[in-house]
Design a protein around this motif. Structure first.
Motif, short mmCIF file in Angstrom:
data_model
loop_
_atom_site.label_atom_id
_atom_site.label_comp_id
_atom_site.label_asym_id
_atom_site.label_seq_id
_atom_site.Cartn_x
_atom_site.Cartn_y
_atom_site.Cartn_z
N GLN A 186 0.83 -1.21 0.00
CA GLN A 186 0.00 0.00 0.00
C GLN A 186 0.86 1.26 0.00
N ALA A 187 1.97 1.23 0.73
CA ALA A 187 2.86 2.40 0.75
C ALA A 187 3.40 2.69 -0.64
N ASP A 190 0.46 4.00 -2.84
CA ASP A 190 0.13 5.40 -2.51
C ASP A 190 1.10 6.36 -3.18
N ALA A 191 2.39 6.06 -3.10
CA ALA A 191 3.40 6.94 -3.69
C ALA A 191 3.27 6.98 -5.21
N GLY A 193 0.62 6.04 -7.00
CA GLY A 193 -0.68 6.56 -7.40
C GLY A 193 -0.73 8.07 -7.40
N SER A 194 -0.16 8.70 -6.38
CA SER A 194 -0.14 10.17 -6.32
C SER A 194 0.65 10.75 -7.49
#
Length: 204
Positions: A186-187, A190-191, A193-194
């Motif tokens: 997930q980390a 998240d990176a 995806g942003s």
């Protein structure tokens, strides 16, 4: 391969390279800029000015393979890429990964000299600094904080690459090692995806 992007049904691609795959992603971005929409480099290798710590890491690996065999080296490889807390909480899972790699990875069946030689080549620079500086595609260099065996991929290597790619973004996954996508997917999502949201929202 000489397959053109149009043969795959697409003209442009978002590239994602992880450790050794970052060499391939960089080469594609340098050689085919018209086909690269963006590039994520997770845990990139880049030769440092001072590779003495990495040289010691290669020696660790050589001794492990010669004295302890593929299973001990695979254990070292996984445990070195995971945070200490993850290893403590999930040791049965780590041992299962070790068994799978030991049984299915032809790399570990090669002679020790060849294994160490490949480790050194992988941690070299396959795209020179000038080529890296000219890459125009939006690029995220995503580093991980932990590198307990000092041979990389490491945050130092990622920052060294970033110095040659000042237009690229740099982000650090704190508390994670080279197995970040396995330990905390997930980390990573998240990176990445942003980054992709910003790329896709930007006018061409």
């Amino acid at each position: 391969s000489d397959v053109c992007s149009s043969d795959l049904g697409h003209e442009r691609f978002h590239l994602f390279g992880w450790t050794g795959g970052t060499h391939i992603a960089l080469r594609c971005a340098a050689d085919h800029p018209e086909n690269v929409a963006s590039c994520v480099l997770l845990g990139p290798f880049w030769e440092l000015d001072d590779m003495r710590a990495a040289d010691r890491g290669f020696e660790f690996a050589r001794v492990l393979v010669e004295s302890g065999g593929p299973e001990l080296y695979a254990s070292y490889w996984y445990m070195g890429g995971l945070s200490p807390g993850f290893v403590e909480r999930n040791f049965d899972q780590v041992e299962d990964w070790v068994r799978q790699r030991t049984g299915g990875d032809a790399f570990l069946q090669r002679d020790t000299a060849q294994i160490v030689r490949w480790m050194r080549v992988l941690r070299g620079t396959w795209t020179d600094a000038g080529e890296a500086a000219r890459i125009a595609a939006p690029t995220l260099i995503l580093a991980h904080e932990l590198d307990p065996w000092h041979a990389g991929p490491s945050a130092r290597m990622a920052r060294a690459l970033h110095r040659h790619m000042p237009r690229a973004q740099f982000a650090l996954l704190e508390g994670l090692g080279s197995m970040a996508p396995i330990e905390d997917p997930q980390a990573v999502l998240d990176a990445v995806g942003s980054f992709h949201e910003a790329v896709c929202a930007a006018p061409r």
